[in-house]
Design an enzyme around this catalytic site. Structure first.
Site, PDB file in Angstrom:
ATOM      1  CG  ASP A 541      -1.785   1.225   1.308  1.00  0.00           C
ATOM      2  OD1 ASP A 541      -2.576   1.434   0.376  1.00  0.00           O
ATOM      3  OD2 ASP A 541      -1.651   1.991   2.291  1.00  0.00           O
ATOM      4  CG  HIS A 544       3.332   6.577  -4.228  1.00  0.00           C
ATOM      5  ND1 HIS A 544       2.336   5.673  -4.542  1.00  0.00           N
ATOM      6  CD2 HIS A 544       2.750   7.560  -3.504  1.00  0.00           C
ATOM      7  CE1 HIS A 544       1.193   6.112  -4.033  1.00  0.00           C
ATOM      8  NE2 HIS A 544       1.423   7.245  -3.401  1.00  0.00           N
ATOM      9  CG  ASP A 642      -7.643   3.257  -4.308  1.00  0.00           C
ATOM     10  OD1 ASP A 642      -7.984   2.889  -5.445  1.00  0.00           O
ATOM     11  OD2 ASP A 642      -6.454   3.321  -3.942  1.00  0.00           O
TER      12      ASP A 642
END
Length: 1542
Positions: A541, A544, A642
């Site tokens: 999750d 980045h 999401d």
């Protein structure tokens, strides 16, 4: 040429090779491999000559498991007999999955030369495959559904709620975290990473048991989210270990940002309480104008009074006072500060005016005194330094003030933008009034205590106990460098308010390594290991924003317990290169890609094409092939969990076509629970508390608020789409084609390159909600053209929308649309039964191409059908496979065994000029929109195949031509039917190509390429086997150079060799038979000087070029009989003691080359030395064409002589001296030569032994450019006469007489001396031994030039460089003797004993520095006044140095001397008696040869050019490939091998 070599790997092992280059650091280049593949590291040309090692941290066979920091040196291997770098490789087999590194370093300096990564995919397995046992699940067969775990209810209910996944064909489920959640109930705000949620199960063991049952019972793999970069604010362990967060103690640089955050919170409370309503700022913000009021009040009443800038400034007076006291200590300046040029303002204590400066650095910077000065009682020097520091501090404080004000101004704008989005923007959440639940703007920091005032908050930030309990939230920063930490001290994200915060989480502070936060690293390691032990994969999750070193370490721990861990991640790095950095470091298997990101149907199709698969009809990959960079493997979602509902983002009608589109992608497929059930809203990971519906036990009982079945939403078509997606990858449908039929309609083809069946999906997107009328009257769709037999409609369907869909929301379960639409869905039907298609009679009868019409194709329609190739092409395919099998290739090899050198020349090469010369039509093949191929033969087609294969450019004109018609295949075979010897080969090609022609047209390039590649390999292998083991088992470079023999040597009717003696002993030359003609042709091959300019007629056969090239092209390749016949043919034409320069079949020979005879004699020497029983050639009969110098041509056999008599005559003529005028002198013979130029002379200076000749009016050596420009005044003037004694001719003469002295002594050569007439009519003799000694004793003193050379031998006024060897001795233009040219190198190779070793080595250094170019040797020193490096034969200027290419040998860089230079380096390196010199020379030679290897690989001509312009620039007037260029470089490679063998 890699496919020719005999590799040692398993025949079925796929080998990928990577060429390493110097200074090549690949952080953003992605290479993906599969387990079982072999990876070979090979030297790129920039590393030739460099001794280096390759290291990798991929475990070697027999080594312990993977440890990231353990690098292993790979052994260099070679399967061939060669010393050049193309023969060597370092290989490793991919044994485990994950992310791996390689680097390579210089063995001597340990300097790193390059670095990169490769990722090995995990091997996923289904519990049960078709055979009943475990079966590999290809990554592109993954069909994944995401579920929000908390919405599944307790573990006991998971089976019923998850059943819909496996019933509809999903083979993988992605679970959001199963851990105990925080107070926000967000699925990603974990309170305790090491405990399962009590709402799910009692223990992780229960979950593990269920996941294992899911796998074994339902064939479903599982993936779990891991969240590493934040934890819930309600995590109980935070208070025990506050060091894990960015708090005011360990991150004091955030103090001013926290105080700003407090001021905003304070203002928010005031607005909520209505305290600013009277100032125009009520609690309910409804207008944009109110945003400026927020900024004004915040600035004037909160920020300005708080003076936050003071946290970044220094106390000037305090520091200056401390500075003065520091100076008065009068200590010496520390070495590290001496010469300091910059001074930095340091953050210091991060309190008000807490910034500081390094006082010792300041003392050095401001030149403060280091000792007391009695002459300075007032300490003005101290005051001066202190004043300078004060001025500097004032400036720095000013800069800091401006910077902080800029940050605060940016913060105000960000706050206003955030308020606008949350309260005013149409697509925002529209929170309404400012309240405690929905404050003005989200907070950036979490506090474990409430502060009643700004002063209390400020006191807390500097109190260690309280400050460590103030922690920064995590969040998202737009366009921020993902490799940086936005909470670090060098970032101002929190002060500038650029973070989109997640207020229920605290950002975790790992530091750089375990030592920086031991508890956090250990806790998260345990968490990842737990999850990796239970689940088949993990989703990283917020990858980045996770520190890359943290994720790297954690995933390594996960793979330690689950070696085939499937790792997926979603990245928002902003660039593909940055994505690759994460994939490389972390070993991410699949990157999440989203169909919803496509702005239109065209871009959606582009994504499908881009994410994987080869183009339909691709040329087959070789088992040994280059490792090519790629993009990250995609997990292609129709909708992620999401993101907004697809119905919200696009339309209800688009749900089915987007699902079909992603299903057809050559990628892993992802979807989200709710998509298939037509849930019209985003299922919120934070707020949603209702549960997913259960699966109905019986079909028909579902589709209500409590349960679902296959009638719900699009579950029925989804089931079929998932089945097809799995099938396409698992059954090898690896090729893809996307056709944009209209702005909203895509046709996607997935093609199987083995049986050539295809699945074609046509889908019409509805990115915008279509009107109801569009379902009554569907828009027109043009017919679709397909090639093959229509087998079945796999599925078709659409959502027929009748009106505005209704949504009945449930209080307990998540539900979707249930009415006002009707799903039409059919599967496995005949084409005649379709609602969407219209199949007419013409379509039914079509044998190959057919057009499919559409009678009704509304928005949202999907059609998926299967086509096969048909019976006839299938039969042809089977036949092609048979013809390409091992037995058939053996038959092809048998055909090749009986072929001659001339046959291979015809099969593989031959230029247009050579082909036209047969008078049978021909010429090279012309490809429209591309041009003529360089050769008629197989090599040109093989080169084109490789050029197309390199980039898989199926749109190349070469492929277009093959698809358009059969002309290329017919040309290919037909040209081989002209000669009887190649008819069997033509039959073989016809048999194969007749089957290829029956294939669908789009597949013709693929199968043509396959035939060409496999046939080429067999034919070239057979051709190279003629050359002996050193070549056949040599390196790729050696083999490519050796093929130059077949390039240059053949039989051309207009350039026949002179007849050999009828009395010649066998073996005799072969006879060549043209089909349909009675006569047989003399089969003595001739050698073209270069291609394409010197191919036929008078221009083909040059004595000089032939014999310079003979050792490389005919003797090293063991073509001894061909060499013998050529030597004897030229011997028959001897006249005036010379062999012809231009042969012109004998009678038309021209004798204007002084050097050709010496290269001829040297070739005889090398023949005798290298050929089995080579001395027998000396007794071979020669048919003399000219009985004496003045005789007309005689018939063959009229006058026979043994070769040794012809040789003796040549030597006698030289010793005796000859002066003659060329026959037929005048304009018809040479338009450019003046009258004196036709007068020739040769001789030997018996005082020195040096051979000499020529005059200023002609040019009798290889530097033979005759001026031709009347405008420039050069017509009839040779550019480089080189009259007198040319250095290479002196050396060739010495090599010859020394060898003949030896042969005479052995009784092999019947003469021991040369007899000549003296000036008084008597006879004298000079023995070969004496002649040899005479040259030896005179060479150095006459040719070597140094500071110590006696004046009698050197004209100092003409010396330009020293040491050097003269190019000529006794030239009419005596300054020409002193021109530095590469001919010295030829002399050094043929007669190395003639040189003083030290002198030669010193001169070679000069040559290397001045004459060596990238590929060739400068023909004149660039420092010489006459140097002109760029040759242009079309120059028509009045510049006498350049006009008509006058500078042909005055600077342009010729390749053939390069081979001699490299050999000279190797010879004289050994004579220095220093092993280090030899080693460094070998490396240097390899580094130079690298450039030739690079050139020959890229050349369409597969050869080396005649010359280049200055510094290796392309010369358009050069031959593209030249015999002596290839020959001399092959000789250099051979010399390198010989030295390495010793």
């Amino acid at each position: 040429m890699a496919e020719i070599r005999n590799a040692t790997q398993s025949p079925d092992q796929i080998v990928k090779y990577l060429e390493l280059e110097k200074d090549d650091f690949k952080t953003e280049t992605l290479y993906r491999l599969h387990k079982g593949f072999a990876l070979e590291f090979r030297s790129g040309t920039s590393l030739f000559g460099t001794k280096y090692k390759v290291f990798t941290n991929h475990p070697l066979e027999g080594s312990r498991g993977f440890v990231r920091g353990d690098f292993h040196a790979l052994e260099w291997q070679s399967t061939v007999q060669s010393a050049d770098e193309t023969a060597f490789f370092a290989r490793i087999t991919m044994r485990i999955a994950g992310s791996f590194e390689y680097y390579y370093e210089d063995e001597e300096t340990n300097q790193r030369l390059g670095h990169g990564y490769f990722v090995v995919n995990p091997e996923l397995k289904l519990a049960r495959g078709a055979s009943g046992g475990p079966e590999v699940l290809p990554l592109d067969s993954v069909v994944l559904q995401t579920v929000i775990t908390k919405l599944l209810g307790p573990l006991t209910e998971w089976e019923s709620r998850l059943r819909v996944a496996w019933e509809t064909g999903y083979n993988m489920i992605h679970f959001t975290p199963i851990q105990e959640l925080g107070s926000s109930n967000s699925a990603y705000a974990l309170a305790d990473q090491l405990r399962v949620s009590s709402k799910i199960a009692k223990s992780l063991d229960e979950v593990a048991a269920y996941i294992q049952g899911l796998y074994k019972n339902h064939n479903v793999l599982s993936v779990i989210d891991i969240v590493l970069n934040h934890t819930s604010t309600s995590s109980p362990w935070l208070k025990e270990h506050p060091e894990v967060g960015y708090n005011m103690e360990n991150s004091p640089h955030l103090r001013s940002a926290f105080l700003l955050d407090y001021l905003i919170k304070e203002l928010s409370g005031e607005i909520a309480a209505g305290k600013h309503a009277s100032a125009g700022l009520p609690a309910n913000i409804t207008a944009g104008s109110q945003l400026n009021k927020i900024k004004q009040i915040l600035w004037e009443q909160k920020i300005a009074p708080a003076k936050l800038h003071e946290y970044h400034l220094a106390d000037t007076n305090k520091i200056v006072a401390e500075f003065k006291e520091k100076i008065k200590e009068y200590k010496p300046i520390d070495k590290k500060y001496q010469g300091i040029r910059e001074l930095d303002l340091l953050p210091g204590t991060h309190s008000r005016f807490g910034a500081t400066v390094d006082l010792d650095a300041a003392r050095a910077y401001f030149h403060a005194p280091t000792s007391a000065d009695p002459n300075d009682p007032n300490n003005w020097k101290i005051d001066d330094a202190a004043n300078k520091l004060k001025a500097w501090l004032d400036r720095e404080n000013g800069k800091k003030y401006e910077a902080v004000q800029s940050h605060l101004s940016a913060a105000l704008n960000c706050i206003a933008a955030g308020v606008h989005y949350e309260r005013l923007e149409q697509g925002g959440p529209r929170y309404g009034a400012v309240t405690n639940e929905h404050p003005l703007i989200a907070e950036y920091f979490h506090t474990f205590e409430e502060f009643k005032s700004f002063e209390e908050a400020e006191a807390a930030v500097t109190d260690p106990a309280r400050g460590r309990m103030i922690m920064a939230h995590n969040g998202w920063v737009m366009n921020f460098d993902p490799l940086k930490n936005f909470a670090a001290s060098d970032c101002n994200v929190y002060l500038r308010r650029e973070l989109i915060p997640w207020v229920d989480n605290v950002k975790l502070r790992f530091g750089d390594s375990h030592e920086d936060s031991p508890y956090l690293w250990s806790r998260m390691k345990d968490y990842v290991v737990q999850m990796s032990s239970i689940f088949h994969g993990v989703r990283l999750d917020n990858a980045h924003s996770t520190p890359i070193q943290v994720a790297e370490y954690m995933l390594d721990q996960g793979r330690a317990v689950n070696p085939d861990l499937y790792v997926i991640a979603e990245l928002f790095t902003g660039s593909e290169g940055r994505d690759h950095v994460f994939v490389n470091r972390l070993g991410i298997t699949s990157l999440i890609r989203e169909a919803q990101n496509a702005p239109d149907s065209h871009d959606l199709g582009r994504q499908v094409y881009r994410f994987g698969g080869e183009p339909v009809g691709s040329l087959a990959h070789l088992k040994v092939d280059r490792l090519r960079p790629c993009i990250a493997h995609a997990l292609f979602y129709d909708q992620t969990h999401d993101n907004p509902s697809h119905i919200q983002k696009r339309s209800l009608a688009d749900v089915l076509p987007t699902a079909a589109c992603t299903s057809m992608a050559f990628a892993a497929l992802g979807s989200t629970r709710g998509y298939d059930e037509l849930v019209p809203y985003m299922i919120d990971v934070v707020k949603e508390k209702r549960l997913y519906r259960k699966y109905a036990e019986q079909i028909g009982n579902g589709d209500n608020n409590d349960s679902v079945d296959l009638r719900t939403g699009i579950l029925s078509p989804r089931q079929e789409l998932n089945r097809v997606h799995h099938l396409l990858a698992s059954k090898g449908y690896s090729e893809i084609y996307v056709d944009q039929m209209d702005p909203n309609t895509i046709a996607i083809t997935r093609h199987n390159p083995s049986d050539h069946s295809s699945y074609v999906c046509v889908l019409r997107n509805a990115f915008n909600k279509p009107p109801v009328e569009a379902f009554e009257h569907a828009p027109y769709l043009r017919p679709l053209e397909v090639e093959g037999v229509l087998e079945e409609i796999v599925l078709e369907g659409y959502l027929d929308i009748k009106g505005e869909p209704q949504f009945q929301e449930s209080q307990a379960n998540i539900t979707g649309y249930c009415d006002q639409y009707e799903l039409y869905f059919a599967k496995g039907i005949k084409f005649e039964e379709s609602r969407l298609l219209e199949i007419n009679e013409e379509t039914r009868k079509a044998t190959h191409k057919r057009q499919i019409g559409f009678k009704y194709f509304p928005p949202g329609a999907v059609l998926l059908f299967r086509i096969s190739m048909g019976d006839k092409p299938t039969a042809s395919l089977k036949k092609i496979v048979e013809l390409m099998d091992k037995a058939s290739r053996h038959r092809l090899a048998e055909i090749c065994r009986g072929l001659t050198l001339a046959d291979f020349n015809r099969i593989l090469f031959r230029t247009a000029g050579e082909e036209y010369d047969d008078g049978l039509g021909g010429g090279t093949y012309n490809i429209p929109k591309y041009g003529d191929l360089p050769y008629c033969g197989l090599q040109a087609f093989r080169t084109m195949v490789e050029k197309v294969r390199k980039t898989n450019d199926l749109g190349h004109p070469f492929c277009e031509n093959l698809r358009a018609g059969n002309w290329m295949m017919e040309y290919f075979a037909n040209r081989l039917r002209y000669y009887a010897s190649t008819v069997p080969l033509a039959d073989w090609f016809d048999a194969v190509f007749n089957e290829v022609k029956a294939m669908p047209r789009f597949l013709i390039p693929q199968y043509f390429a396959m035939v060409v590649t496999k046939a080429y390999n067999v034919i070239v292998k057979s051709a190279l086997e003629r050359f002996g083991q050193n070549v056949a088992n040599g390196s790729a470079f050696t083999m490519m150079l050796a093929l130059g023999t077949y390039q240059m040597c053949g039989v051309v009717l207009s350039s026949k060799m002179p007849p050999l003696s009828p009395a010649l002993a066998p073996p005799l030359p072969p006879k060549i038979k043209l089909v349909g003609r009675d006569e047989e042709i003399n089969g003595v091959v001739s050698m073209a000087a270069g291609l394409p300019h010197f191919t036929k007629g008078w221009a083909r056969n040059w004595g000089r070029d032939t014999f310079i090239s003979m050792r490389g092209l005919l003797l090293l390749t063991q073509q001894f009989q061909e060499a013998r016949h050529i030597i004897l043919a030229f011997a028959g034409c001897l006249r005036h003691g010379l062999v012809p320069n231009l042969l012109m079949e004998g009678p038309g020979s021209r004798f204007n080359a002084r050097d050709a005879v010496w290269f001829w004699l040297y070739s005889i020497q090398t023949y005798v030395t290298m050929a089995p029983d080579g001395h027998n050639i000396l007794k071979d009969q020669v048919s003399r064409l000219f009985v004496n110098d003045d005789a007309p041509p005689a018939d063959p056999g009229t006058h026979n002589q043994p070769l040794h008599d012809v040789m003796q005559e040549a030597l006698t003529k030289h010793v005796q001296g000859q002066k003659f005028r060329e026959r037929n002198a005048g304009w018809n013979l040479d338009q450019n030569m003046d009258n004196e130029g036709f007068n020739n002379g040769i001789g030997v200076d018996l005082s020195t032994g040096f051979v000499f000749g020529g005059n200023p009016h002609n040019c009798g050596t290889w530097m033979d450019k005759m001026g031709s420009s009347e405008r420039a005044g050069t017509k009839g003037k040779p550019a480089t006469p080189r009259d007198g004694s040319a250095i290479e001719l002196v050396a060739l003469c010495k090599a010859t007489v020394a060898w003949l002295a030896e042969m005479s002594q052995k009784g092999v050569y019947p003469y021991g001396s040369v007899t000549y007439k003296n000036g008084h009519g008597g006879e004298k003799s000079i023995s070969f031994a004496d002649w040899d000694k005479l040259i030896q004793s005179n060479f150095e003193k006459w040719f070597f030039v140094s500071e110590k050379s006696p004046a009698e031998f050197v004209r100092r006024d003409y010396v330009q460089v020293q040491p050097m060897y003269k190019d000529t001795c006794g030239s009419f233009h005596f300054w020409a003797d002193y021109q530095l040219r590469p001919n010295i190198c030829v002399a050094m190779v043929v007669a190395p004993e003639m040189f003083d070793a030290k002198n030669a080595w010193a001169v070679l250094d000069i040559i290397q520095a001045r004459l060596v170019g990238p590929l060739g040797m400068k023909t004149l020193d660039p420092h010489d006044y006459a140097y002109e490096g760029n040759y242009d034969n079309s120059n028509r200027s009045d510049n006498p140095r350049l006009a008509d290419g006058f500078n042909y040998h005055q600077g342009p860089e010729w390749l053939w001397p390069m081979g001699y230079f490299l050999r000279a380096k190797l010879i004289f390196a050994q004579k220095q008696h220093d092993p280090q010199v030899v080693r460094s020379t070998i490396r240097y030679v390899r580094s130079v040869l690298a450039r030739h290897w690079a050139y020959i690989q890229e050349s369409d001509w597969k050869g080396l050019p005649e010359l280049t312009n200055a510094n290796g620039a392309y010369c358009r007037d050069s031959c593209e490939t030249q015999a002596w260029s290839i020959a001399s470089i092959l000789e250099a490679v051979h010399s390198l091998q010989e030295l390495s063998d010793h």
